[in-house]
Design an enzyme around this catalytic site. Structure first.
Site, PDB file in Angstrom:
ATOM      1  N   HIS A 163      -2.718   6.337   4.508  1.00  0.00           N
ATOM      2  CA  HIS A 163      -1.299   6.487   4.806  1.00  0.00           C
ATOM      3  C   HIS A 163      -0.851   7.860   4.307  1.00  0.00           C
ATOM      4  O   HIS A 163      -1.235   8.283   3.211  1.00  0.00           O
ATOM      5  CB  HIS A 163      -0.464   5.424   4.084  1.00  0.00           C
ATOM      6  N   CYS A 166       0.817  -1.231   0.000  1.00  0.00           N
ATOM      7  CA  CYS A 166       0.000   0.000   0.000  1.00  0.00           C
ATOM      8  C   CYS A 166       0.847   1.276   0.000  1.00  0.00           C
ATOM      9  O   CYS A 166       0.562   2.221  -0.744  1.00  0.00           O
ATOM     10  CB  CYS A 166      -0.952   0.001   1.188  1.00  0.00           C
TER      11      CYS A 166
END
Ligand SMILES: NC(=O)c1ccc[n+]([C@@H]2O[C@H](COP(=O)([O-])OP(=O)(O)OC[C@H]3O[C@@H](n4cnc5c(N)ncnc54)[C@H](OP(=O)(O)O)[C@@H]3O)[C@@H](O)[C@H]2O)c1
Length: 339
Positions: free
Chosen positions: A246, A133
């Site tokens: 994130h 990710c």
């Protein structure tokens, strides 16, 4: 290769997890041409029902015949399950898009971000890997800058949400927060220390070189996706008490000089990227704005005065969407386009 059809039989392996749930949602939201959806998880979830397009679907455990008649399987059940079951699926002529780390660095397996290297889909042999990710959101930004000015070096520090660890970590942050606010003792099961109101410079296992596996994934996967081993990358990955998205601080050194305005202009044209950068109005990317969105948001773009050709920026993306489920579904969409 995928055969051209009107609609496809699709499976989600790990359907009950944080990523699997998002995959089911994403298939629906993007009107993916699903003929029939099969959902798999562990034996713990046997008998569980999940909804897709107003239909109840039974969650099943995997067996050797599970992939018969399935065209595309999106895997998000961990590396061990991918190691065992992805070859079984590929043997049944089912194309696997795998979210785990199991196949990413295998030279026989393409590692794909559709905005960056869709051409690598041409040489798959039944398994395609979805990158980590934190790597995905970084490469959608790096690739157009690399094309324009050749990147020499990247220094990245991440601020990663707990959903990157899965459903148990989401539950742990919720529980610890509630316990702390109620003056109760905190229990740590997922992380070695309390994550609520804390920051841990530790994602995945520590390696002999002092880096973590997550940090080395960012280094190695980026080179494979961009297809240039000469880019030097160093990463520090940090877990923060955020549920979703994130964030990453990037320092990029290029061969050719780019001004901050040139970077803004290049990234404004980049697929899957939104420049969100007006510091005079307090406009910069933050996790609560990017949650649930498909794009990678970029802000705080500025020249690094400490080196000749340096740029700093801050990027935020939803790890469960672009970092996992969406990228996997986009790969499947590309396969259909190429069929
Ligand atoms: N979270 C992210 O942002 C992210 C991003 C990129 C990649 N990934 C990767 O995606 C994978 C899943 O991550 P996650 O965050 O969704 O984890 P998660 O919430 O813990 O979900 C794990 C899933 O795997 C299933 N599973 C476990 N053992 C199984 C078995 N023996 N057979 C079949 N299914 C089994 C679980 O089913 P039960 O519910 O029945 O236990 C659950 O559906 C991991 O490989 C992870 O590295 C995650």
């Amino acid at each position: 290769m995928l055969k051209k059809k009107e609609r496809y039989v699709v499976a989600v392996v790990g359907a009950t997890g944080a990523v699997g749930n998002e995959m089911v949602k994403t298939l629906d939201q993007r009107d993916f041409p699903v003929e029939r959806l099969k959902l798999f998880a562990s034996e713990r979830s046997e008998g569980k029902i999940m909804e897709f397009r107003n239909k109840d679907i039974l969650v099943e455990p995997l067996n050797n015949n599970s992939f018969e008649g399935i065209d595309i399987a999106l895997f998000s059940a961990g590396a061990e399950r991918s190691k065992t079951w992805a070859p079984v699926a590929a043997q049944s002529n089912c194309i696997v898009v795998d979210n785990s780390s199991q196949w990413r660095m295998d030279p026989e397996v393409p590692l794909v971000v559709p905005e960056v290297n869709p051409y690598d889909l041409k040489w798959h042999k039944g398994i395609i890997a979805n990158p980590n990710c934190s790597t995905i959101q970084m490469v959608v930004v790096l690739k157009p800058l690399h094309d324009a000015a050749k990147i020499k070096r990247v220094v990245v520090t991440t601020f990663q949400a707990v959903s990157g660890t899965g459903q148990k970590a989401i539950d742990e942050l919720l529980q610890q927060t509630a316990d702390l606010l109620n003056f109760k003792e905190v229990k740590c099961n997922v992380y070695p220390y309390q994550i609520a109101f804390n920051v841990l410079p530790h994602i995945d296992k520590f390696l002999e070189n002092g880096y973590t596996k997550e940090e080395m994934k960012m280094v190695n996967e980026t080179k494979k996706i961009i297809g240039d081993n000469s880019i030097r990358i160093t990463a520090t990955t940090v877990r923060v008490p955020v549920f979703r998205c994130h964030s990453e601080s990037l320092n990029i050194e290029t061969e050719k000089k780019l001004t901050a305005n040139e970077v803004r202009a290049i990234l404004s044209q980049a697929p899957g990227v939104i420049v969100y950068d007006a510091p005079d109005k307090n406009i910069y990317p933050i996790p609560i704005d990017a949650a649930g969105k498909d794009e990678t948001y970029v802000g705080r773009i500025r020249e690094d005065d400490s080196i000749e050709n340096g740029i700093n920026m801050w990027i935020v993306a939803d790890n469960l969407r672009k970092g996992a489920a969406l990228n996997a579904v986009q790969i499947a969409e590309k396969l259909i386009e190429m069929a």
